[in-house]
Design a protein around this motif. Structure first.
Motif, PDB file in Angstrom:
ATOM      1  N   ALA A 185      10.332  10.956  -5.917  1.00 48.56           N
ATOM      2  CA  ALA A 185       8.763  10.952  -5.948  1.00 48.56           C
ATOM      3  C   ALA A 185       8.238  10.520  -4.448  1.00 48.56           C
ATOM      4  O   ALA A 185       7.284  11.206  -4.092  1.00 48.56           O
ATOM      5  CB  ALA A 185       8.226  10.203  -7.154  1.00 48.56           C
ATOM      6  N   ILE A 186       8.527   9.470  -4.107  1.00 48.08           N
ATOM      7  CA  ILE A 186       8.121   9.019  -2.891  1.00 48.08           C
ATOM      8  C   ILE A 186       8.473   9.735  -1.650  1.00 48.08           C
ATOM      9  O   ILE A 186       7.970  10.037  -0.697  1.00 48.08           O
ATOM     10  CB  ILE A 186       8.328   7.358  -2.628  1.00 48.08           C
ATOM     11  N   GLY A 187       9.764  10.207  -1.898  1.00 45.01           N
ATOM     12  CA  GLY A 187      10.260  11.152  -0.733  1.00 45.01           C
ATOM     13  C   GLY A 187       9.345  12.465  -0.591  1.00 45.01           C
ATOM     14  O   GLY A 187       9.214  13.119   0.520  1.00 45.01           O
TER      15      GLY A 187
ATOM     16  N   LEU B  74      -0.685  13.177  -6.254  1.00 48.26           N
ATOM     17  CA  LEU B  74      -0.260  13.135  -7.517  1.00 48.26           C
ATOM     18  C   LEU B  74       1.420  12.453  -7.741  1.00 48.26           C
ATOM     19  O   LEU B  74       1.649  11.779  -8.672  1.00 48.26           O
ATOM     20  CB  LEU B  74      -0.029  14.649  -7.946  1.00 48.26           C
ATOM     21  N   LEU B  75       2.117  12.876  -6.554  1.00 45.88           N
ATOM     22  CA  LEU B  75       3.397  12.559  -6.710  1.00 45.88           C
ATOM     23  C   LEU B  75       3.511  10.747  -6.248  1.00 45.88           C
ATOM     24  O   LEU B  75       4.293   9.914  -6.830  1.00 45.88           O
ATOM     25  CB  LEU B  75       4.266  13.086  -5.629  1.00 45.88           C
ATOM     26  N   TYR B  76       2.551  10.608  -5.508  1.00 45.06           N
ATOM     27  CA  TYR B  76       2.243   8.922  -5.090  1.00 45.06           C
ATOM     28  C   TYR B  76       1.994   8.382  -6.324  1.00 45.06           C
ATOM     29  O   TYR B  76       2.486   7.363  -6.422  1.00 45.06           O
ATOM     30  CB  TYR B  76       1.233   8.999  -3.866  1.00 45.06           C
TER      31      TYR B  76
ATOM     32  N   THR C  92      16.266   3.668  -3.953  1.00 45.22           N
ATOM     33  CA  THR C  92      14.961   4.417  -4.122  1.00 45.22           C
ATOM     34  C   THR C  92      14.938   5.178  -2.674  1.00 45.22           C
ATOM     35  O   THR C  92      14.589   6.428  -2.909  1.00 45.22           O
ATOM     36  CB  THR C  92      13.828   3.455  -4.099  1.00 45.22           C
ATOM     37  N   VAL C  93      15.170   4.649  -1.696  1.00 44.97           N
ATOM     38  CA  VAL C  93      15.238   5.358  -0.617  1.00 44.97           C
ATOM     39  C   VAL C  93      16.247   6.582  -0.249  1.00 44.97           C
ATOM     40  O   VAL C  93      16.192   7.450   0.271  1.00 44.97           O
ATOM     41  CB  VAL C  93      14.886   4.579   0.779  1.00 44.97           C
TER      42      VAL C  93
ATOM     43  N   PHE D 273       8.260   1.772   9.439  1.00 45.49           N
ATOM     44  CA  PHE D 273       6.957   1.687   8.815  1.00 45.49           C
ATOM     45  C   PHE D 273       6.737   2.382   7.455  1.00 45.49           C
ATOM     46  O   PHE D 273       5.737   2.095   7.068  1.00 45.49           O
ATOM     47  CB  PHE D 273       5.823   1.785   9.660  1.00 45.49           C
ATOM     48  N   GLY D 274       7.694   3.418   7.458  1.00 49.66           N
ATOM     49  CA  GLY D 274       7.651   4.097   6.072  1.00 49.66           C
ATOM     50  C   GLY D 274       8.618   3.798   5.035  1.00 49.66           C
ATOM     51  O   GLY D 274       8.373   3.820   3.751  1.00 49.66           O
ATOM     52  N   THR D 275       9.853   3.742   5.483  1.00 48.92           N
ATOM     53  CA  THR D 275      11.061   3.489   4.389  1.00 48.92           C
ATOM     54  C   THR D 275      11.854   2.208   4.533  1.00 48.92           C
ATOM     55  O   THR D 275      12.721   2.133   3.706  1.00 48.92           O
ATOM     56  CB  THR D 275      12.094   4.919   4.851  1.00 48.92           C
ATOM     57  N   ILE D 276      11.384   1.485   5.271  1.00 51.70           N
ATOM     58  CA  ILE D 276      12.116   0.130   5.493  1.00 51.70           C
ATOM     59  C   ILE D 276      11.318  -1.112   4.964  1.00 51.70           C
ATOM     60  O   ILE D 276      11.634  -1.615   3.952  1.00 51.70           O
ATOM     61  CB  ILE D 276      12.569  -0.305   6.620  1.00 51.70           C
ATOM     62  N   ILE D 277       9.956  -1.047   5.606  1.00 49.63           N
ATOM     63  CA  ILE D 277       9.401  -2.199   5.325  1.00 49.63           C
ATOM     64  C   ILE D 277       8.532  -2.209   3.991  1.00 49.63           C
ATOM     65  O   ILE D 277       8.607  -2.893   3.053  1.00 49.63           O
ATOM     66  CB  ILE D 277       8.303  -2.455   6.509  1.00 49.63           C
ATOM     67  N   PRO D 278       7.614  -1.040   3.939  1.00 52.66           N
ATOM     68  CA  PRO D 278       7.017  -0.994   2.543  1.00 52.66           C
ATOM     69  C   PRO D 278       7.572  -0.978   1.322  1.00 52.66           C
ATOM     70  O   PRO D 278       7.314  -1.596   0.318  1.00 52.66           O
ATOM     71  CB  PRO D 278       6.308   0.525   2.752  1.00 52.66           C
ATOM     72  N   PRO D 279       8.883  -0.192   1.232  1.00 51.99           N
ATOM     73  CA  PRO D 279       9.702  -0.212  -0.141  1.00 51.99           C
ATOM     74  C   PRO D 279      10.158  -1.654  -0.410  1.00 51.99           C
ATOM     75  O   PRO D 279      10.150  -1.811  -1.593  1.00 51.99           O
ATOM     76  CB  PRO D 279      10.763   0.831   0.288  1.00 51.99           C
TER      77      PRO D 279
END
Length: 289
Positions: free
Chosen positions: A75-77, A159-161, A184-185, A220-226
């Motif tokens: 979904a996040i991808g 919607l996916l977010y 998840t990632v 900033f997109g797939t390491i810190i936030p998740p």
């Protein structure tokens, strides 16, 4: 509670710079499929390395939880890919405004799927968000001049977010945060690969400039936030998290103005302010209920 609120807030601010970075990478000849896939792949690689070197032993994860976390990652991808794709057709400042529609979608999903009723003022808040959205996109005349394809893609990412936030608030809460984020990632990378296999099979531009942009996007997109979301969202819930994620919008708009030189007019700032107030009111009311 304040520590977890700060985590989700920081993750949202980190997401805010992504659309500008993606658009800058397009100027150097790269595309949404390439940057979003390698961003997710790099992020997954870093997270799995951290998991591997952790000394603490953890219980085995059931096949069901693996599947649910991979789907959450998908979904996040796909959110990331569609969001990056949308800025190819519409300004980054407009793309983030459309992505922000996830706030009221999240509340509706939270209500429908998890039975967390938001209260009677939901329709008023949604109406204010939609009015603010129209003003923030420059009014009816300016909105009709925008690419319909870009608007639809950005709304699909919203919607996916929303689905990701609701799922992330419930799935695998007993799994250690880093391992949960790594799975998840990984799901995000796999989903982007599957949907873009026809583009990616021709090869990737393995240059220093490419890895400069994808490295920043991964950080900033797939390491810190998740990692921050995996720890913070389950503690404070989906609806409250969606309030804090509103921070993504002003950060994204400021970055678009500074880095991409996009013009943000007075009427747009009024619309953005109305959206922010309505979103916060909607979700704070939901939390109180």
């Amino acid at each position: 509670m304040s520590k977890y609120i700060l985590m989700v807030f920081a993750g949202a601010c980190s997401y805010g710079i992504l659309s500008s970075l993606a658009k800058l990478s397009y100027a150097e000849g790269f595309n949404a499929a390439q940057v979003s896939f390698v961003q997710a792949l790099l992020g997954a690689g870093v997270l799995w390395v951290i998991v591997f070197f952790q000394k603490k032993k953890t219980a085995l994860i059931s096949a069901k939880n693996w599947l649910l976390l991979l789907l959450t990652g998908a979904a996040i991808g796909l959110t990331t890919f569609l969001y990056y794709l949308s800025v190819k057709y519409i300004p980054a400042s407009i793309a983030i405004i459309m992505l922000m529609q996830f706030t009221w979608i999240t509340v509706l999903l939270d209500w429908y799927l998890l039975k967390n009723r938001p209260g009677k003022r939901l329709l008023i808040s949604i109406a204010c968000i939609l009015i603010g959205t129209m003003l923030a996109t420059g009014g009816i005349t300016a909105a009709t001049a925008l690419s319909l394809k870009g608007i639809c893609i950005a709304f699909a990412s919203a919607l996916l977010y929303a689905l990701y936030i609701v799922a992330n608030s419930k799935v695998g809460k007993d799994i250690p945060d880093i391992k949960r984020s790594a799975i998840t990632v990984t799901g995000a990378a796999v989903s982007i690969l599957l949907i873009n296999c026809h583009q990616l099979t021709s090869g990737l531009p393995l240059t220093s400039d490419f890895f400069k942009w994808t490295g920043l996007l991964a950080l900033f997109g797939t390491i810190i936030p998740p990692v921050l979301f995996a720890k913070g969202i389950p503690k404070i819930g989906a609806s409250v998290s969606s309030v804090l994620m509103v921070a993504e919008m002003p950060v994204a708009i400021i970055c678009a103005s500074l880095l991409l030189k996009e013009q943000i007019h007075c009427m747009q700032w009024i619309g953005i302010t109305i959206m922010l107030c309505a979103i916060v009111y909607l979700n704070m009311h939901s939390r109180d209920k």
